[in-house]
Write an enzyme that holds these catalytic residues in place. Structure first.
Site, PDB file in Angstrom:
ATOM      1  CB  THR A  27      -7.618  59.335  12.912  1.00 41.10           C
ATOM      2  OG1 THR A  27      -8.732  58.985  13.460  1.00 41.10           O
ATOM      3  CG2 THR A  27      -7.808  61.185  12.954  1.00 41.10           C
TER       4      THR A  27
ATOM      5  CB  THR B  52      -4.896  59.879  16.018  1.00 39.96           C
ATOM      6  OG1 THR B  52      -5.035  58.758  16.010  1.00 39.96           O
ATOM      7  CG2 THR B  52      -3.174  60.089  16.410  1.00 39.96           C
TER       8      THR B  52
END
Ligand code: ASP
Length: 360
Positions: free
Chosen positions: A221, A272
């Site tokens: 991410t 993340t």
């Protein structure tokens, strides 16, 4: 005559009082005071990196890519631009880079598609925008921003979000633009491990080795948080989600409060990791609340959530955060997290920059 003078004097006093009120009001109503400090923190995902499996060349490529993203955001902040513009600029660079799981280079769903999620938030006003499950939007973060600024909604999904992006003139691409061979191979490996599905569906804590197996292949991410010279905070997160995801699964990244949050009164945060756990912990907002209502420091609140609460549930990952004073936190409970920051604390002070992949 005397009456005339009185009327004029009264009016002058009224007008002076009015100006005084406006002048004082400006200070009272705008707690944001211009300063010469700016801070930008970015991440390129946690969990995908294992020290034992990375070469010096790979590490160099990742570090250079992180520096490019920092540079894009710094260009904005250095000249007094908005935190919101800086986080969008940094995330766009990472979305365009196939090394990261966002935009080009996103992971594949079980059906062999790339479904992208993104969110952005403005700490000044708590305005937020998000999109989920899109397959043709080149830079999801810019569409999330358009949702925030040009619609009455906070979150749009799938075809509707794509229609919106088209109407707003944002760049659409053929879905094949997002494909990369490396992510395709990851999907094949993940499909082979499908026998672990029952464990993944369970909300019970997993054994350490089982969790390791799953996360090695799955995450990534990108995100950015910033404090600008005006004292404003912003956060942005963009992702392809988790490899082999099914049934329109959406993770924490586009959920305001879970994977992304910004509030000028506390901090800007981008997460993340294993999204389901971040959603259940309402990770980003929980940290901001602990700061705002509990008086905790950013570091304390972030460490407790990421290093204690998250693994206690069986999840893992990390986050980046900056608070209204410019303090940074980057805790993670995985082996590594692609991350970096750039900051300048006074007008002519030194610019400090650092990028890192593993624990120091
Ligand atoms: N949090 C993301 C998700 O669950 C994935 C990641 O950050 O690696 O969709």
């Amino acid at each position: 005559m005397g009456q005339m003078v009185n009327i004029v004097q009264n009016n002058v006093m009224r007008i002076t009082a009015l100006f005084l009120l406006i002048f004082i009001g400006n200070f009272v109503l705008s707690p944001v005071v211009a300063q010469d400090r700016y801070v930008l923190v970015i991440h390129g995902g946690a969990g995908t990196i294992l020290k034992s499996q990375s070469t010096p060349e790979q590490e160099k490529r990742y570090k250079e890519s992180l520096e490019q993203a920092l540079h894009a955001g710094q260009l904005v902040l250095q000249k007094g631009g908005q935190a919101l513009d800086a986080v969008e600029a940094a995330v766009r660079v990472l979305e365009d880079n196939p090394l990261f799981n966002a935009g080009k280079g996103a992971v594949f769903t079980n059906q062999g598609k790339n479904e992208l999620d993104a969110a952005i938030m403005d700490g000044r006003s708590l305005a937020a925008g998000a999109i989920a499950g899109v397959t043709t939007i080149r830079n999801p973060i810019s569409t999330a921003r358009a949702v925030m600024e040009q619609s009455e909604h906070v979150m749009l999904t799938g075809l509707g979000a794509e229609q919106f992006a088209k109407e707003k003139g944002l760049e659409l691409v053929d879905p094949s633009y997002f494909h990369t061979p490396e992510r395709w191979r990851s999907l094949q490996r993940a499909r082979h491990r499908d026998s672990l599905d029952n464990l993944k569906k369970s909300q019970l804590p997993l054994a350490k080795e089982e969790a390791m197996l799953i996360r090695k292949e799955k995450y990534g991410t990108v995100g950015a948080v910033a404090l600008d010279k005006h004292g404003n905070l912003a956060a942005a997160t963009s992702t392809g989600g988790m490899t082999n995801k099914k049934w329109g699964r959406v993770g924490d990244a586009p959920l305001i409060g879970a994977g992304t949050y910004a509030n000028n009164l506390s901090a800007a945060i981008s997460c993340t990791g294993w999204g389901e756990y971040f959603i259940r912990l309402v990770m980003a907002k929980s940290i901001c609340d602990q700061m705002e209502y509990g008086g905790r420091s950013l570091q304390d609140a972030a460490n407790e959530m990421v290093l204690k609460k998250l693994p206690a549930l069986g999840g893992d990952g990390g986050l980046i955060a900056v608070d209204k004073e410019g303090n940074i936190a980057m805790p993670f409970c995985t082996e590594g997290m692609y991350r970096g920051y750039i900051r300048q604390d006074s007008l002519n002070g030194p610019i400090k920059k650092e990028v890192a992949l593993f624990k120091n």
